[in-house]
Design a protein around this motif. Structure first.
Motif, PDB file in Angstrom:
ATOM      1  N   LEU A 417       3.973  -2.816  -4.354  1.00 32.44           N
ATOM      2  CA  LEU A 417       3.142  -1.835  -3.648  1.00 32.44           C
ATOM      3  C   LEU A 417       1.769  -2.429  -3.394  1.00 32.44           C
ATOM      4  O   LEU A 417       1.343  -3.360  -4.087  1.00 32.44           O
ATOM      5  CB  LEU A 417       3.003  -0.545  -4.458  1.00 32.44           C
ATOM      6  CG  LEU A 417       4.281   0.229  -4.780  1.00 32.44           C
ATOM      7  CD1 LEU A 417       3.975   1.354  -5.770  1.00 32.44           C
ATOM      8  CD2 LEU A 417       4.912   0.797  -3.518  1.00 32.44           C
ATOM      9  N   ASP A 418       1.068  -1.871  -2.410  1.00 33.17           N
ATOM     10  CA  ASP A 418      -0.325  -2.232  -2.186  1.00 33.17           C
ATOM     11  C   ASP A 418      -1.218  -1.271  -2.959  1.00 33.17           C
ATOM     12  O   ASP A 418      -0.765  -0.245  -3.478  1.00 33.17           O
ATOM     13  CB  ASP A 418      -0.662  -2.177  -0.691  1.00 33.17           C
ATOM     14  CG  ASP A 418       0.014  -3.305   0.086  1.00 33.17           C
ATOM     15  OD1 ASP A 418       0.282  -4.354  -0.522  1.00 33.17           O
ATOM     16  OD2 ASP A 418       0.271  -3.120   1.292  1.00 33.17           O
ATOM     17  N   ASP A 420      -3.270   0.836  -1.889  1.00 35.11           N
ATOM     18  CA  ASP A 420      -3.386   2.159  -1.286  1.00 35.11           C
ATOM     19  C   ASP A 420      -2.032   2.855  -1.119  1.00 35.11           C
ATOM     20  O   ASP A 420      -1.947   3.893  -0.471  1.00 35.11           O
ATOM     21  CB  ASP A 420      -4.075   2.063   0.077  1.00 35.11           C
ATOM     22  CG  ASP A 420      -3.307   1.190   1.061  1.00 35.11           C
ATOM     23  OD1 ASP A 420      -2.405   0.452   0.612  1.00 35.11           O
ATOM     24  OD2 ASP A 420      -3.609   1.242   2.269  1.00 35.11           O
ATOM     25  N   SER A 421      -0.975   2.303  -1.699  1.00 33.76           N
ATOM     26  CA  SER A 421       0.365   2.881  -1.555  1.00 33.76           C
ATOM     27  C   SER A 421       0.570   4.010  -2.560  1.00 33.76           C
ATOM     28  O   SER A 421       0.227   3.875  -3.737  1.00 33.76           O
ATOM     29  CB  SER A 421       1.440   1.813  -1.780  1.00 33.76           C
ATOM     30  OG  SER A 421       1.292   0.756  -0.859  1.00 33.76           O
ATOM     31  N   SER A 462       7.754   3.941   5.260  1.00 35.91           N
ATOM     32  CA  SER A 462       6.304   4.076   5.171  1.00 35.91           C
ATOM     33  C   SER A 462       5.827   5.247   6.020  1.00 35.91           C
ATOM     34  O   SER A 462       6.241   5.396   7.166  1.00 35.91           O
ATOM     35  CB  SER A 462       5.602   2.793   5.625  1.00 35.91           C
ATOM     36  OG  SER A 462       5.841   1.750   4.719  1.00 35.91           O
ATOM     37  N   ASN A 464       2.100   7.601   6.923  1.00 35.28           N
ATOM     38  CA  ASN A 464       0.651   7.645   6.774  1.00 35.28           C
ATOM     39  C   ASN A 464       0.232   8.845   5.942  1.00 35.28           C
ATOM     40  O   ASN A 464       0.696   9.963   6.174  1.00 35.28           O
ATOM     41  CB  ASN A 464      -0.022   7.724   8.147  1.00 35.28           C
ATOM     42  CG  ASN A 464       0.071   6.411   8.894  1.00 35.28           C
ATOM     43  OD1 ASN A 464      -0.042   5.347   8.301  1.00 35.28           O
ATOM     44  ND2 ASN A 464       0.287   6.477  10.196  1.00 35.28           N
ATOM     45  N   GLY A 483       3.374   3.979   9.227  1.00 40.33           N
ATOM     46  CA  GLY A 483       2.565   3.061   8.437  1.00 40.33           C
ATOM     47  C   GLY A 483       2.907   1.606   8.656  1.00 40.33           C
ATOM     48  O   GLY A 483       2.187   0.723   8.261  1.00 40.33           O
ATOM     49  N   LYS A 507       6.328  -3.368   1.199  1.00 39.50           N
ATOM     50  CA  LYS A 507       6.520  -2.411   0.128  1.00 39.50           C
ATOM     51  C   LYS A 507       8.009  -2.231  -0.105  1.00 39.50           C
ATOM     52  O   LYS A 507       8.747  -1.939   0.839  1.00 39.50           O
ATOM     53  CB  LYS A 507       5.906  -1.040   0.484  1.00 39.50           C
ATOM     54  CG  LYS A 507       4.441  -0.893   0.154  1.00 39.50           C
ATOM     55  CD  LYS A 507       3.516  -1.703   1.028  1.00 39.50           C
ATOM     56  CE  LYS A 507       3.535  -1.254   2.452  1.00 39.50           C
ATOM     57  NZ  LYS A 507       2.575  -2.032   3.300  1.00 39.50           N
ATOM     58  N   VAL A 549       7.039   6.079   1.055  1.00 36.73           N
ATOM     59  CA  VAL A 549       5.799   5.615   0.438  1.00 36.73           C
ATOM     60  C   VAL A 549       4.678   5.921   1.422  1.00 36.73           C
ATOM     61  O   VAL A 549       4.755   5.559   2.592  1.00 36.73           O
ATOM     62  CB  VAL A 549       5.837   4.090   0.145  1.00 36.73           C
ATOM     63  CG1 VAL A 549       4.450   3.577  -0.223  1.00 36.73           C
ATOM     64  CG2 VAL A 549       6.798   3.797  -0.979  1.00 36.73           C
ATOM     65  N   LYS A 550       3.672   6.608   0.954  1.00 36.92           N
ATOM     66  CA  LYS A 550       2.550   6.961   1.820  1.00 36.92           C
ATOM     67  C   LYS A 550       1.435   5.940   1.662  1.00 36.92           C
ATOM     68  O   LYS A 550       1.175   5.447   0.561  1.00 36.92           O
ATOM     69  CB  LYS A 550       2.042   8.367   1.487  1.00 36.92           C
ATOM     70  CG  LYS A 550       3.048   9.463   1.808  1.00 36.92           C
ATOM     71  CD  LYS A 550       2.441  10.831   1.647  1.00 36.92           C
ATOM     72  CE  LYS A 550       3.440  11.923   2.019  1.00 36.92           C
ATOM     73  NZ  LYS A 550       3.795  11.894   3.433  1.00 36.92           N
ATOM     74  N   GLU A 551       0.785   5.644   2.803  1.00 36.49           N
ATOM     75  CA  GLU A 551      -0.288   4.660   2.811  1.00 36.49           C
ATOM     76  C   GLU A 551      -1.475   5.214   3.579  1.00 36.49           C
ATOM     77  O   GLU A 551      -1.314   6.000   4.524  1.00 36.49           O
ATOM     78  CB  GLU A 551       0.169   3.370   3.480  1.00 36.49           C
ATOM     79  CG  GLU A 551       1.322   2.691   2.792  1.00 36.49           C
ATOM     80  CD  GLU A 551       1.730   1.432   3.537  1.00 36.49           C
ATOM     81  OE1 GLU A 551       1.197   0.367   3.173  1.00 36.49           O
ATOM     82  OE2 GLU A 551       2.530   1.525   4.478  1.00 36.49           O
ATOM     83  N   SER A 552      -2.655   4.772   3.187  1.00 37.71           N
ATOM     84  CA  SER A 552      -3.849   5.176   3.915  1.00 37.71           C
ATOM     85  C   SER A 552      -3.941   4.385   5.213  1.00 37.71           C
ATOM     86  O   SER A 552      -3.336   3.325   5.352  1.00 37.71           O
ATOM     87  CB  SER A 552      -5.101   4.931   3.067  1.00 37.71           C
ATOM     88  OG  SER A 552      -5.245   3.532   2.795  1.00 37.71           O
TER      89      SER A 552
END
Length: 816
Positions: A417-418, A420-421, A462, A464, A483, A507, A549-552
């Motif tokens: 994961l990153d 921001d994940s 992914s 957002n 995302g 991810k 997986v949500k990301e900014s």
């Protein structure tokens, strides 16, 4: 049967509007939903099952079973169908019973007498009970093959949907070959025992629609040629086909893909039961890749790590902070010691609080020739590779491995994961349940140097993530884009459904053994910026579309374009893998080519728009198509939202669900056109940078900035300079163009204010209640109390009414 369900739906609506029966008005939404859903499912069944006789006959049986609209208990259903049911009957039983109950409800309404009213009431109650009925148990009990399949050692550990899929495959094979389902199951079981292979090898067909996929790709390139040639002939202009090709390709590509994918049924990835011991005990290392930052930010990182641990807590899960120092002129900087100490304190605190489960893996800086500074070797790709090596017993690349590292060697999967994940609840266990299924386990072909069957990476979808309380307007508008990125949102699903493998976007759940076997060495050093798609090409990735997986996303246009520039540079630097000698298959090479080609689409559309000034009367048409190409996907999505909602989309009942989504699509379409020249410039500059650095300078090939901060810095003057191409093109179109050129120019003028205004946004630390908002809150409170005052009086026993609706007719059910 489809027509019967349609007639029933029309009858329910008509009688509800007329106010013919209070029971119908109160429960209209149940009947409407059941009939509409039945129509959709019947259409799918019709495409899958040749002929309508099976469904018609099964519905007739269900009507005998559900006499007068009464749904029996599960045991009675099993007894009723025990002697006649096939696996296909068991699979479509919920649909057929729903059709029978809808039919009974329609008959009750048509009857119009007291008995008809009783039948209507029973049908409504039965439709409510459908959700409580264990059709999975019924299906398994009725299946002729279930007992045979359960003799396999793996099959009982699958989740119900995967077991149902096996039974459905046997039923399909039975229809195709004419053999009995039991015979097919027994033969598969015997072959499995003889060869030692999983029984699914002889049941589940290899589901690849490669011919359809290849045909789709050919159509994407060939159909625009035909259309552009025809337009050129009609307009009697030889330049038109050449200038129109890319804009028409851009508009048609998504339409062609959408048309093809509607005919392809997405297949849910097979998986074990999530509560299975193997899923719960398998070693999973949730890995958050980040850069070491100021000590005061360590606590925030610690909270994020703790949330990941608690939301994915199983016996085998650990959370790893995979950290690198920021680039610096020397291997050690004065501030490093304080920052590392803060991280260690956070990890130590979490381990004490949760009795272990947290690890800090920190690499020292090494000198990078291409970057001309000391930094983490190969950035994220190198960090994952070094972590895999550490799991396999070689942790020399890390300067510090701190925390609960006792059982690190038992890690079977790395959940990358990153920073921001934000993965969904229990997503780690869900991904492991997929990876552990026998047909999904990676099979490495050592001769080819890649995974050829199964999957080495399971990729979640992914999405957002937007905090609407604190986010900027730019984030809220652009949140509708995947995302995965602006120019690769179309890839992942189609590759999985048509070719059997997906795109890896960084991810996902990585099989440690497969990664170590194929990628611990061999890739060129300090030349790969976008490593994800290459890793997916070696390890074979599968998209789990039901796990997210949500990301900014960037909060301003400058950061948005900075991220885009990095992505495009990475794609162009991978050009060597398209033509070079490497283990990647043809599909993976096409993915790389596709990314590069799509990075050129908007610049070429922009070129067509400007060149249209020199094409005479055809110029207005060319610039219109070119401008539409920039926003076609979002505009069409907005129109689809409106059409899907129908006339009810404009009513109070449906407004909140449909109209805002449509408006968001149209807003993104507007922004896409406004940013068209800006984005085209960024794309060309990024491609030129990548080629220049690869061929000549060999420097800054790994230049990278976090998505959260990329482009956030820089003066307003610098940001204005980036908008000058848009303003210059707008001026040229105004002076020399037709009215259509001038309309396009007006959109381009918005590039400057959008870029500057979004860059100026700063989230408020504390929001105070304004007098206007205070009045609104008081008004809402007053309306709430008014509801109770008017509707919860003595006549309703001081209780809220059963139901209030505004469409298709305003009515209140007062039978509390």
């Amino acid at each position: 049967m489809i027509n019967r369900m349609k007639k029933a739906a029309r009858l329910f609506r008509q009688k509800a509007v007329d106010g013919a029966d209070d029971r119908l008005i109160d429960n209209f939404y149940i009947l409407d939903r059941a009939s509409q859903t039945a129509v959709k499912d019947l259409r799918k069944a019709k495409r899958r099952i040749k002929g309508a006789a099976f469904i018609e006959n099964t519905v007739a049986e269900c009507e005998r079973l559900c006499k007068n609209g009464v749904l029996p208990k599960a045991e009675e259903i099993i007894t009723f169908f025990a002697s006649t049911a096939s696996s296909l009957t068991a699979e479509y039983l919920p649909l057929c019973i729903t059709c029978a109950l809808v039919d009974y409800a329609a008959k009750g309404i048509r009857s119009g007498d007291e008995k008809g009213g009783e039948i209507l009431s029973e049908a409504i109650r039965s439709l409510r009970r459908m959700a409580e009925t264990d059709f999975a148990l019924i299906s398994a009990s009725l299946s002729q093959t279930e007992k045979i399949l359960r003799e396999d050692s793996e099959y009982p550990h699958f989740d119900e949907q995967s077991r149902a899929f096996y039974r459905a495959c046997i039923a399909a094979k039975s229809r195709k070959t004419g053999l009995a389902e039991i015979e097919i199951a027994r033969v598969a079981l015997e072959k499995s025992r003889k060869t030692g292979a999983h029984i699914g090898e002889y049941i589940v067909p290899e589901r690849k629609n490669q011919k359809t996929g290849i045909l789709m790709i050919v159509m994407e390139f060939f159909l625009p040629v035909c259309i552009c040639a025809a337009v050129g002939i009609l307009l009697k202009n030889a330049a038109v086909p050449f200038l129109l090709y890319i804009p028409v390709y851009s508009v048609l590509r998504s339409r062609i893909e959408s048309a093809v994918m509607q005919k392809i049924k997405p297949q849910r990835l097979l998986r074990l039961n999530q509560s299975d011991k193997r899923v719960q005990k398998t070693g999973v290392l949730i890995t958050v890749s980040t850069l070491v930052s100021a000590p005061e930010k360590a606590k925030a990182l610690g909270k994020h790590l703790e949330k990941l641990y608690l939301s994915n807590k199983t016996e085998g899960v650990k959370v790893c902070c995979l950290a690198d120092f920021k680039g610096a002129p020397s291997p050690v900087m004065p501030e490093d010691k304080t920052a590392v100490k803060a991280l260690c304190e956070v990890i130590n605190s979490l381990n004490q609080k949760h009795s272990g489960g947290f690890v800090l893996a920190l690499r020292p800086r090494v000198y990078s020739k291409t970057q001309g500074e000391f930094t983490g070797k190969e950035r994220k790709r190198g960090a994952i590779t070094d972590l895999v090596n550490a799991v396999k017993g070689n942790g020399k690349a890390f300067g510090l491995i701190y925390g609960d590292k006792a059982e690190l060697k038992k890690t079977k999967y790395i959940y990358a994961l990153d920073a921001d994940s934000v993965p969904g609840f229990d997503s780690a266990a869900e991904l492991v349940s997929i990876a552990e299924h026998p047909l999904n386990r990676p099979v490495i072909n050592k001769k080819l140097g890649r995974v050829t069957r199964g999957y080495g990476i399971i990729v979640p979808k992914s999405e957002n993530a937007v905090d609407y309380e604190k986010s900027a307007l730019f984030e809220r508008v652009m949140a509708g884009l995947s995302g995965g990125g602006v120019y690769d949102t179309l890839s992942a699903e189609k590759y999985r459904d048509l070719f059997g493998e997906s795109v890896f976007c960084g991810k996902g759940l990585i099989d440690v053994e497969a990664y170590h076997s194929l990628l611990h060495s061999g890739l060129p050093e300090e030349k790969i910026l976008s490593h994800d798609i290459i890793e997916g090409g070696y390890l074979r990735a599968a998209l789990a579309g039901d796990i997210t997986v949500k990301e900014s996303i960037p909060s301003n246009a400058s950061a948005w374009f900075s991220r885009l520039e990095r992505w495009i540079r990475g794609d162009w630097q991978n050009i060597r893998f398209i033509f070079g000698k490497n283990p990647m298959n043809k599909l993976s090479r096409y993915k790389l080519f596709d990314n590069i080609f799509r990075s050129l689409i908007k610049p070429l559309c922009f070129f067509s728009a400007v060149a249209s000034l020199f094409t005479g009367k055809a110029g207005a048409f060319i610039v219109s198509v070119s401008a539409f190409a920039f926003c076609a996907d979002d505009f069409v999505s907005g129109v689809k939202h409106i059409i899907a909602g129908g006339l009810r989309a404009l009513s109070r009942l449906y407004y909140s669900g449909v109209v805002p989504n449509a408006l968001a699509c149209f807003a993104r379409a507007f922004v896409s056109v406004a940013f068209s020249v800006h984005e085209s410039t960024v794309s060309l500059v990024a491609a030129a940078k990548a080629l220049w650095r690869m061929i000549f300078t060999k420097k800054k090939l790994l230049e990278w900035a976090p998505a959260a901060g990329g482009g956030a810095n820089g003066s307003m003057i610098k940001k204005t300079v980036y908008c000058l191409p848009s303003l210059a093109v707008a001026a040229v179109l105004f002076v020399f163009g037709s009215p259509f050129h001038r309309l396009f120019a007006i959109f381009l003028l918005f590039d400057l204010p959008l870029t500057l205004l979004t860059a100026a946004f700063k989230p408020a630390k504390e929001r105070k209640l304004t007098p206007t908002n205070r009045e609104k809150i008081l008004a809402y409170a007053g309306a709430t109390w008014q509801f109770f005052d008017e509707l919860c009086g003595k006549e309703n026993n001081f209780l809220p009414p059963d139901n209030i609706q505004f469409s298709p007719v305003a009515a209140t059910a007062k039978r509390t």
